[in-house]
Motif scaffolding. Structure first.
Motif, PDB file in Angstrom:
ATOM      1  N   ASN A 134      -3.246  11.110   3.393  1.00  0.00           N
ATOM      2  CA  ASN A 134      -3.482  11.396   4.800  1.00  0.00           C
ATOM      3  C   ASN A 134      -2.314  12.219   5.334  1.00  0.00           C
ATOM      4  O   ASN A 134      -1.152  11.829   5.174  1.00  0.00           O
ATOM      5  CB  ASN A 134      -3.606  10.107   5.618  1.00  0.00           C
ATOM      6  N   GLY A 135      -2.647  13.361   5.989  1.00  0.00           N
ATOM      7  CA  GLY A 135      -1.608  14.233   6.512  1.00  0.00           C
ATOM      8  C   GLY A 135      -1.483  15.498   5.694  1.00  0.00           C
ATOM      9  O   GLY A 135      -2.429  15.963   5.061  1.00  0.00           O
ATOM     10  N   GLN A 136      -0.284  16.083   5.693  1.00  0.00           N
ATOM     11  CA  GLN A 136      -0.037  17.308   4.947  1.00  0.00           C
ATOM     12  C   GLN A 136       0.245  17.009   3.472  1.00  0.00           C
ATOM     13  O   GLN A 136       0.947  16.058   3.151  1.00  0.00           O
ATOM     14  CB  GLN A 136       1.151  18.073   5.541  1.00  0.00           C
ATOM     15  N   GLU A 194       0.833  -1.200   0.000  1.00  0.00           N
ATOM     16  CA  GLU A 194       0.000   0.000   0.000  1.00  0.00           C
ATOM     17  C   GLU A 194       0.866   1.249   0.000  1.00  0.00           C
ATOM     18  O   GLU A 194       2.009   1.231   0.467  1.00  0.00           O
ATOM     19  CB  GLU A 194      -0.934   0.026   1.220  1.00  0.00           C
ATOM     20  N   LYS A 195       0.312   2.347  -0.509  1.00  0.00           N
ATOM     21  CA  LYS A 195       1.022   3.626  -0.495  1.00  0.00           C
ATOM     22  C   LYS A 195       1.084   4.137   0.947  1.00  0.00           C
ATOM     23  O   LYS A 195       0.055   4.361   1.589  1.00  0.00           O
ATOM     24  CB  LYS A 195       0.281   4.640  -1.397  1.00  0.00           C
ATOM     25  N   ASN A 196       2.297   4.309   1.451  1.00  0.00           N
ATOM     26  CA  ASN A 196       2.518   4.791   2.817  1.00  0.00           C
ATOM     27  C   ASN A 196       3.805   5.611   2.842  1.00  0.00           C
ATOM     28  O   ASN A 196       4.855   5.137   2.389  1.00  0.00           O
ATOM     29  CB  ASN A 196       2.646   3.622   3.805  1.00  0.00           C
ATOM     30  N   GLY A 197       3.713   6.858   3.381  1.00  0.00           N
ATOM     31  CA  GLY A 197       4.870   7.740   3.421  1.00  0.00           C
ATOM     32  C   GLY A 197       4.735   8.877   2.429  1.00  0.00           C
ATOM     33  O   GLY A 197       3.648   9.246   2.002  1.00  0.00           O
ATOM     34  N   GLN A 198       5.869   9.462   2.038  1.00  0.00           N
ATOM     35  CA  GLN A 198       5.877  10.564   1.081  1.00  0.00           C
ATOM     36  C   GLN A 198       5.729  10.037  -0.355  1.00  0.00           C
ATOM     37  O   GLN A 198       6.291   9.007  -0.702  1.00  0.00           O
ATOM     38  CB  GLN A 198       7.175  11.363   1.193  1.00  0.00           C
ATOM     39  N   GLY A 214       2.671  14.814  -1.216  1.00  0.00           N
ATOM     40  CA  GLY A 214       2.552  14.864   0.235  1.00  0.00           C
ATOM     41  C   GLY A 214       2.541  13.491   0.862  1.00  0.00           C
ATOM     42  O   GLY A 214       3.118  12.536   0.338  1.00  0.00           O
ATOM     43  N   GLU A 215       1.834  13.398   2.002  1.00  0.00           N
ATOM     44  CA  GLU A 215       1.843  12.187   2.812  1.00  0.00           C
ATOM     45  C   GLU A 215       0.718  11.228   2.418  1.00  0.00           C
ATOM     46  O   GLU A 215      -0.383  11.658   2.048  1.00  0.00           O
ATOM     47  CB  GLU A 215       1.710  12.551   4.294  1.00  0.00           C
ATOM     48  N   PHE A 216       1.037   9.917   2.547  1.00  0.00           N
ATOM     49  CA  PHE A 216       0.062   8.859   2.317  1.00  0.00           C
ATOM     50  C   PHE A 216       0.059   7.916   3.520  1.00  0.00           C
ATOM     51  O   PHE A 216       1.084   7.719   4.175  1.00  0.00           O
ATOM     52  CB  PHE A 216       0.404   8.048   1.069  1.00  0.00           C
ATOM     53  N   LYS A 217      -1.116   7.338   3.780  1.00  0.00           N
ATOM     54  CA  LYS A 217      -1.235   6.327   4.833  1.00  0.00           C
ATOM     55  C   LYS A 217      -2.379   5.382   4.463  1.00  0.00           C
ATOM     56  O   LYS A 217      -3.459   5.838   4.084  1.00  0.00           O
ATOM     57  CB  LYS A 217      -1.512   6.970   6.200  1.00  0.00           C
TER      58      LYS A 217
END
Length: 463
Positions: free
Chosen positions: A369-371, A344-348, A361-364
């Protein structure tokens, strides 16, 4: 399976030719052998070659036919599964987005028409944005919202903002007719392909049967005589082998023990080397293909994974999953470049969709998710918080017409406290709800005039 069948068939033909050649060369000797009630070694070899070749040809033809059936069935299954998954994905995505897109789509058209009436947009600009807006309708199923949707855009229809052709096109889309026609066409194409494959399969089976019958009739003439000769040779060979074992029991036991030990050693060594390490490839049961590095029989290192639905991932793997930096390109043209964790996409990361919108930006958990910062194809730029791929929280949106909003968002809309600076210089500071001025606020004009008090749906009510 096809390769093994072809190998068996060719080997069988070679063996038959060798057998016939040996038997022809021994023909003169057979006359003498008949009087002695025995066979010479050359004649025996010819029979063995011939019968072995016949058996190999039969096995080869059976394997080729079985391979053809498997390939056609797998092709039909993969095509049907791919179409079904693709349609399910489109319909699911559309249904999930209706909840917030329905209101947003109507508000966008109303705002665009309002800017056109106020002279901010030229007619050509308005027509272009209207065309883009109509195209976006095709991505969402509005069949359950048809009457509400038409009521929302009724003021634009009355003011002449939509032509009769525009209205026909909109009704055709939101009624579900567009989606149904597209799906029906896909099904017709798929059925036509199935019919073509079925006819090809029937023709192949017909030709194979005809060829096999001819070959069997040719071989039958030779095999009848060979069978009786092979029977006599087999009995003689069995008797000789039995007498040898009876007279040399110790030697036979030693040889059998060595064979067993050697077989066990080969099996152990073969199991060791069957574990994949280094470069390799793998095709899963559903048709996905992986080409890349392995470690301890798991995907580890750099690799390329091609999904049966057309998506392609190129990047790092760890512990048999997508982990690390990589690039995922979907069939519809969306591209993600960034960090992954457990497939899964997680992080920058950077996500560019087929429409030209770019998110950095951010992924979770595979979502924004995030900025993050999103630059839209129409020129708008949003910088701020995201939750589950939806604009929610504090943020700043700079619009293509020069307006700027800084404040709170919820479900992709302005909600809560915020400041909106209009392109004409007006500044509103106060409360927002559902993308409109609602609640207490202050609207300051460029000349210093202020409206302070209650606002409702972008309209000043008073103190």
């Amino acid at each position: 399976m096809f390769g093994f069948g072809l190998l068996f068939t060719i080997g069988g033909l070679v063996s038959c030719f060798n057998g016939i050649s040996i038997m022809n060369s021994a023909q003169s000797q057979l006359l003498n052998a008949a009087a002695n009630a025995g066979l010479n070694s050359g004649d025996d070899s010819g029979i063995i070659y011939l019968v072995g070749g016949i058996i190999a040809i039969i096995l080869g033809v059976m394997l080729i036919v079985a391979s053809r059936n498997d390939n056609i069935n797998n092709k039909h299954y993969n095509n049907s599964e791919s179409n079904r998954h693709s349609d399910d994905k489109i319909r699911t995505s559309s249904t999930e987005s209706v909840e917030y897109s329905y209101k947003q789509m109507t508000d966008n058209l109303i705002k665009t028409f309002g800017l056109f009436k106020n002279g901010i947009y030229e007619e050509q600009d308005y027509n272009n944005k209207k065309k883009i807006w109509i195209d976006k309708l095709k991505k969402v199923d509005y069949s359950d919202y048809e009457s509400e949707f038409l009521n929302e855009i009724l003021p634009i229809i009355k003011d002449g903002g939509l032509s009769s052709d525009d209205l026909k096109c909109i009704k055709y889309i939101i009624s579900g007719s567009y989606e149904n026609d597209r799906y029906q066409k896909q099904q017709e194409n798929f059925q036509q392909q199935q019919e073509i494959h079925r006819k090809e399969h029937e023709e192949f089976i017909k030709q194979t049967k005809a060829t096999t019958i001819i070959g069997f009739n040719k071989i039958k003439e030779i095999s009848i005589t060979g069978f009786y000769r092979l029977k006599k040779v087999s009995i003689k060979t069995f008797n000789n082998a039995f007498n040898f074992i009876k007279n040399n029991k110790k030697i036979v036991l030693i040889v059998l023990s060595l064979i067993i030990l050697l077989t066990v050693g080969i099996l152990i060594k073969g199991n060791k080397y069957s574990i994949k390490n280094g470069q390799g490839n793998y095709t899963s049961a559903n048709g996905d293909i992986y080409v890349g590095e392995y470690k301890d029989d798991e995907k580890n290192g750099q690799g390329t994974y091609t999904y049966v639905n057309g998506n392609i991932y190129v990047g790092e793997f760890k512990d048999d999953n997508i982990n690390g930096q990589g690039t995922l390109t979907t069939l519809n043209g969306d591209v993600y470049v960034g960090e992954f964790k457990d497939d899964e996409k997680n992080g920058q990361g950077t996500y560019t969709d087929a429409n030209g919108d770019i998110y950095i930006g951010e992924f979770k958990d595979d979502k924004m998710n995030g900025q993050g910062t999103c630059t839209y194809a129409n020129g708008d730029i949003y910088v701020g918080e995201w939750r589950d791929s939806i604009i929610s929280g504090q943020g700043k949106c700079t619009y293509s017409n020069g307006a700027i909003y800084v404040g709170e968002f919820k479900n992709n809309l302005k909600n809560g406290q915020g400041t909106y600076t209009y392109a004409n210089g007006n500044i509103y500071i106060g409360e927002w709800k559902d993308d409109k001025m609602n609640g207490q606020g202050t609207l300051t004009m460029p000349d210093g005039t202020k409206n302070v008090g209650e606002f409702k749906d972008d309209t000043y009510i008073g103190n």
